[in-house]
Design an enzyme around this catalytic site. Structure first.
Site, PDB file in Angstrom:
ATOM      1  N   ASN A  91      16.503 -16.362   2.038  1.00  0.00           N
ATOM      2  CA  ASN A  91      15.283 -15.617   2.333  1.00  0.00           C
ATOM      3  C   ASN A  91      15.399 -14.115   2.691  1.00  0.00           C
ATOM      4  OD1 ASN A  91      12.300 -15.990   2.819  1.00  0.00           O
ATOM      5  ND2 ASN A  91      12.668 -15.552   4.884  1.00  0.00           N
ATOM      6  N   ASP A 138     -21.488  16.017  10.821  1.00  0.00           N
ATOM      7  CA  ASP A 138     -20.817  14.930   9.933  1.00  0.00           C
ATOM      8  C   ASP A 138     -19.979  14.060  10.820  1.00  0.00           C
ATOM      9  OD1 ASP A 138     -21.760  16.212   7.532  1.00  0.00           O
ATOM     10  OD2 ASP A 138     -20.124  17.567   7.662  1.00  0.00           O
ATOM     11  N   ASN A 154       8.460 -23.053  -3.285  1.00  0.00           N
ATOM     12  CA  ASN A 154       9.603 -23.676  -2.759  1.00  0.00           C
ATOM     13  C   ASN A 154       8.969 -24.883  -1.808  1.00  0.00           C
ATOM     14  OD1 ASN A 154      11.531 -21.978  -3.395  1.00  0.00           O
ATOM     15  ND2 ASN A 154      11.397 -20.483  -1.713  1.00  0.00           N
ATOM     16  N   GLU A 199       7.619 -12.445   5.929  1.00  0.00           N
ATOM     17  CA  GLU A 199       8.006 -11.577   7.175  1.00  0.00           C
ATOM     18  C   GLU A 199       8.276 -10.244   6.666  1.00  0.00           C
ATOM     19  OE1 GLU A 199      12.083 -13.469   5.962  1.00  0.00           O
ATOM     20  OE2 GLU A 199       9.823 -13.956   6.154  1.00  0.00           O
ATOM     21  N   ASP A 241     -20.952  15.860   1.830  1.00  0.00           N
ATOM     22  CA  ASP A 241     -22.062  17.060   1.828  1.00  0.00           C
ATOM     23  C   ASP A 241     -22.227  17.728   0.744  1.00  0.00           C
ATOM     24  OD1 ASP A 241     -19.591  18.218   2.228  1.00  0.00           O
ATOM     25  OD2 ASP A 241     -20.246  19.233   4.238  1.00  0.00           O
ATOM     26  N   ASP A 266     -17.223  18.318   7.125  1.00  0.00           N
ATOM     27  CA  ASP A 266     -16.581  19.249   8.034  1.00  0.00           C
ATOM     28  C   ASP A 266     -17.375  19.779   9.048  1.00  0.00           C
ATOM     29  OD1 ASP A 266     -18.485  20.901   6.600  1.00  0.00           O
ATOM     30  OD2 ASP A 266     -17.079  22.202   6.073  1.00  0.00           O
ATOM     31  N   ASP A 272      14.114 -11.104   0.353  1.00  0.00           N
ATOM     32  CA  ASP A 272      13.407  -9.924   0.921  1.00  0.00           C
ATOM     33  C   ASP A 272      14.112  -8.777   0.711  1.00  0.00           C
ATOM     34  OD1 ASP A 272      11.547 -11.730   2.205  1.00  0.00           O
ATOM     35  OD2 ASP A 272      12.481 -11.588   4.107  1.00  0.00           O
TER      36      ASP A 272
END
Length: 906
Positions: free
Chosen positions: A741, A652, A716, A333, A375, A648, A745
């Protein structure tokens, strides 16, 4: 708001449909651009070519206009018909749309689903934990991208552009300044030096007109334009009587007819091509592929655990709660938050290096980049024309030639073109302290013969201190030699201009042309002092004096930066609209092998498959159109390259849109900045080198978390399945599993701040789902070995084998599992031996030590009884130490074997 007509094209960056139906040759363009075939792009250029070749009177008639301009009624009717003169682009989305996009990801949706299930089953703690993870991830991503978007918006120009238009009001013709948005086809406009071309136009009359169209074509030098009728067979860009929206007037004046506005212009066709949703990048594809692999794994294993526990324990509600806890435990998560935090950290580091990251995912794409397409003008070169040589006719350096060139350039009227500026700067910068100006001060201007396209030369007449008039002519080799009868030798002698001398001059000019230089010739003659007014007929019987060579030189940093990029495994490909001779010269000077050069005309004839083969082998693409750049980008992506594009100009934008990572600069046109993912505040490849390494560091830290989470969760899973079958009770309570858990984390939160092994950032890195699965299968079961050793020790040695002693068993496995999971962070984060050859960053060390301390403290804390834990004896803590040493030793052996077998650990 300021008003200025010599600025950028920001006012064009909007979208309104403006069909142009009246004139068939410019007609309505209501089909989206086909990027593969460039159909609409070519259709517009074809119609512009037809307009160029049409007689001016018929063209004006077809647009219901006149040389006196449109009346107010005509303007009103046309504006209602065509709409405003503005083109399309992707503007910034509202904040709530950006926030919603940050929320949408596979893992966020899985966590939301699990949160709903947990809420319905009364597991409020799970709901809080998962909601917190999702919220933190979404908030970090939103604020980083929103802030970067605002920074990019600040880079845009805040000025409005106007143009001078001739309107016929009640039979009174007058010139008025109006916003370019109010122009309509048929308008007659007046142009002068510094003006931006506000629409696609055809010239009615012109004088000394030079147009800079590098933003469309990539040509480094201004292009000469005139009002002569167009030639059949030439494309629109080679028609001298056409000018294009978004280009600008460098020198001269003109009157012109507006033939296309808004999305019906060439600029408008380019803008349409980038208003579509960009294709998914390698980051998007990789993270989604991995996400769905993990999601399938979760939704396969959770039901198995539920069924095993239901059948073996008989308590189906408890089995359901435990299965949900297992699903949460198996779900990485933290992935959205860790990914976002890593990307945000990389963005902050890059901001310190003058880089604005508009889209966080682009940081990974920059690190994964295998090919950088760039370029030429302003990236490899300084985007500044310099006078490279001033030579006598033998090819030797001559200050006297510079003197005559300076007198010619400094004394001409109007806004000087780039070549004249280069001559003046060379004299002022390099010869100021050499007595140069003492030699030119006595001269003053008498008259001038301006440049025109028929003569391709210009002359000034000056008077020296002896009152001698001297005509000094500068221009193209062939045109100036055609009016010369003599030549000045290096020793100062004047000789007839013989064929051998002409051949020598032409060969000298050709040799410089082949090296990418533009060459002009200087000639002169002395005139009677009685004459004060001169005409073109006086340009006869001149004396050829010497040559001037001009070049847009490479940046000093370009060569070193390219070497570093190549060293980091990034191939360089140059895509330019400039000619192949100039491009070859620049590429050789900056260390890019220019052979073979593929031209735009050749690309046009290739199928997509042929272009894929050619793009792989070719380094330099010259004279390419904007949509040919897009085809090259797509061809490279289709053969597995991760492509970055640096540009630029308006030319492009399509390539920026379709690249995996589009890179522009703060001085770029607005449409390029809006399309880009990354904006450089300094146009230098050295900045990109830093960006590439930052991107790779970010990716390695993301991979660290994924491999930690996958191997730990898979291990696990093995342990839980065995315990569910063998034990008469749950090996860990659902609440304990969630707390474990959460602590695990928390220990990983500092991963974005961790160090990265140097060898891991030497080459491009990308998502390899197979590598992650293989790592999970090899490393995951290692922790299960020690879990089963712990189960056996708890069951047989500590007699935790009954329902009355299950709390001791659960507490023992909780602590052992948490410590082994935390240790694996240090085992996985580096290819070296942790704590001996390499040490984690201080933030990661503190976070993991803190979590271990909390895990050891919980069984003895006041919270223990509330979460089903009991104190652990000293003998068990000693056992834990032995487990940790054994785990560290076994993992070190496995790491050595794994690297030897598969070549890499991360």
């Amino acid at each position: 708001m300021l008003t200025n007509k010599k600025t950028s094209i920001s006012i064009f960056i909007h979208y309104f449909p403006t069909p142009l139906k009246k004139l068939n040759m410019i007609g309505q363009l209501d089909q989206p651009i086909d990027l593969d075939k460039s159909k609409e792009d070519k259709a517009i250029l074809r119609r512009l070519t037809e307009a160029s070749c049409e007689t001016l009177s018929l063209l004006i008639e077809s647009l219901e206009s006149s040389l006196e301009g449109l009346t107010n009624e005509q303007v009103k009717t046309k504006r209602n018909h065509y709409g405003p003169n503005i083109v399309a682009t992707n503007g910034a989305s509202p904040w709530y749309i950006q926030l919603f996009r940050c929320f949408i990801s596979p893992f966020n949706l899985v966590l939301l689903s699990l949160s709903i299930i947990s809420y319905l089953t009364g597991q409020i703690a799970s709901v809080i934990i998962m909601s917190m993870m999702v919220s933190i991830s979404v908030i970090i991503r939103f604020f980083q991208e929103y802030r970067s978007g605002k920074e990019a918006e600040k880079l845009k120009s805040l000025v409005q552009i106007t143009t001078a238009v001739i309107r016929n009001n009640e039979n009174n013709r007058n010139i008025q300044e109006i916003p370019v948005t109010d122009l309509v086809p048929g308008d007659i406009i007046s142009l002068s030096a510094g003006d931006m071309i506000p629409a696609d136009i055809r010239l009615i009359s012109s004088r000394d007109l030079f147009i800079s169209q590098s933003m469309l074509t990539g040509e480094s030098l201004p292009v000469e334009k005139n009002d002569l009728q167009g030639e059949e067979g030439k494309n629109a860009f080679n028609q001298n009587n056409l000018c294009f929206m978004g280009t600008s007037v460098m020198t001269g004046t003109a009157k012109a007819l507006v033939i296309a506005t808004g999305p019906n212009t060439y600029l408008g066709s380019l803008a349409k091509s980038i208003t579509t949703t960009p294709p998914p990048t390698t980051f998007d594809i990789g993270i989604n592929r991995i996400s769905w692999v993990l999601i399938r794994f979760i939704f396969t294993m959770a039901p198995i655990v539920f069924l095993i526990n239901g059948f073996t324990k008989g308590d189906w509600l408890e089995a359901l709660l435990f299965a949900i806890s297992i699903a949460v435990g198996l779900t990485p998560e933290m992935l959205p938050m860790i990914v976002t935090a890593n990307l945000a950290k990389g963005a902050n580091r890059m901001a310190k290096r003058k880089v604005v990251v508009k889209r966080l995912n682009s940081i990974h794409n920059l690190g994964a980049m295998t090919t950088l397409c760039t370029d030429k003008t302003g990236t490899l070169t300084q985007n500044k024309i310099i006078l490279h040589n001033h030579l006598d006719i033998e090819g030797d350096e001559s200050t006297d030639v510079l003197k005559y060139a300076y007198l010619n350039s400094i004394n001409q009227t109007g806004l000087k073109n780039l070549l004249d500026v280069a001559v003046v700067e060379e004299a002022e910068n390099n010869y100021r302290k050499k007595g140069f100006f003492e030699t030119v001060d006595p001269y003053h201007k008498i008259d001038e013969l301006p440049f025109d396209f028929a003569r391709r030369r210009m002359s000034v007449i000056v008077q020296d201190k002896q009152d001698q008039h001297i005509l000094i002519c500068k221009g193209a080799i062939e045109e100036v030699l055609s009016i010369c009868t003599q030549a000045e030798m290096p020793n100062g002698s004047i000789v007839p201009l013989s064929n051998p001398i002409i051949e020598k001059i032409n060969q000298l000019a050709l040799s410089y042309n082949e090296d990418g230089f533009r060459v002009l010739i200087i000639a002169y003659k002395k005139l009677p002092i009685t004459q004060n007014a001169y005409k073109k007929e006086d340009e006869i019987n001149l004396i050829a004096k010497g040559l001037l060579t001009f070049l847009d030189p490479p940046k000093e940093s370009a060569n070193h930066a390219i070497k570093l990029l190549l060293h980091h495994g990034v191939n360089i490909k140059v895509l330019t609209g400039d000619n192949p001779v100039v491009t070859r010269k620049i590429c050789m000077e900056v260390g890019v092998n220019p052979e073979p050069i593929l031209l735009g005309d050749d690309i046009e004839k290739m199928s997509d498959q042929e272009l894929q083969l050619a793009a792989k082998e070719t380094t330099v693409f010259a004279k390419v159109s904007p949509l040919q750049k897009s085809r090259i980008i797509q061809a490279l992506k289709s053969i597995g390259e991760v492509v970055g594009f640096l540009g630029d100009g308006v030319n492009d934008t399509s390539a920026l849109h379709y690249a995996d990572v589009g890179i522009s600069v703060d001085t770029a046109v607005d449409i390029a900045k809006e399309t880009a993912d990354i904006i450089l505040l300094e146009k230098s490849l050295m900045v990109l080198v830093d960006g590439v390494t930052e991107g790779r560091k970010t990716f390695v830290n993301i991979i660290k978390y994924l491999k930690m989470a996958l191997s730990s969760n898979f291990g696990n899973m093995f342990s839980v399945l065995g315990a569910a079958i063998m034990l008469p009770f749950l090996p860990m309570l659902p609440l304990q599993l969630l707390i474990q858990n959460l602590l695990y984390d928390i220990s990983q939160l500092a991963i974005p701040f961790d160090n990265v092994d140097r060898e891991l950032i030497k080459k491009p890195r990308n998502w390899l789902t197979g590598d992650l699965v293989r790592f999970m299968l090899f490393v995951g079961p290692m922790s299960s070995i020690f879990d089963y050793i712990t189960f056996g020790t708890l069951w047989f040695y500590f007699d935790a084998n009954t329902l009355s002693t299950q709390s001791f068993f659960q507490t023992g496995w909780f602590v052992e599992g948490l410590i082994t999971q935390t240790l694996i962070i240090h085992m996985i984060r580096t290819q070296k031996i942790p704590f001996i050859q390499d040490t984690a960053s201080l933030p990661l060390m503190l976070s993991t030590l803190s979590v271990v301390a909390i895990g050891l403290w919980l069984p003895f804390s006041p919270l223990a009884a509330h979460i089903g834990m009991v104190p652990l004896p000293t003998t068990y803590l000693i056992f834990l130490c032995a487990v940790m040493v054994g785990y560290w030793a076994l993992m070190s052996i496995l790491k050595h074997w794994y690297i030897k077998r598969f070549g890499t650990w991360l």
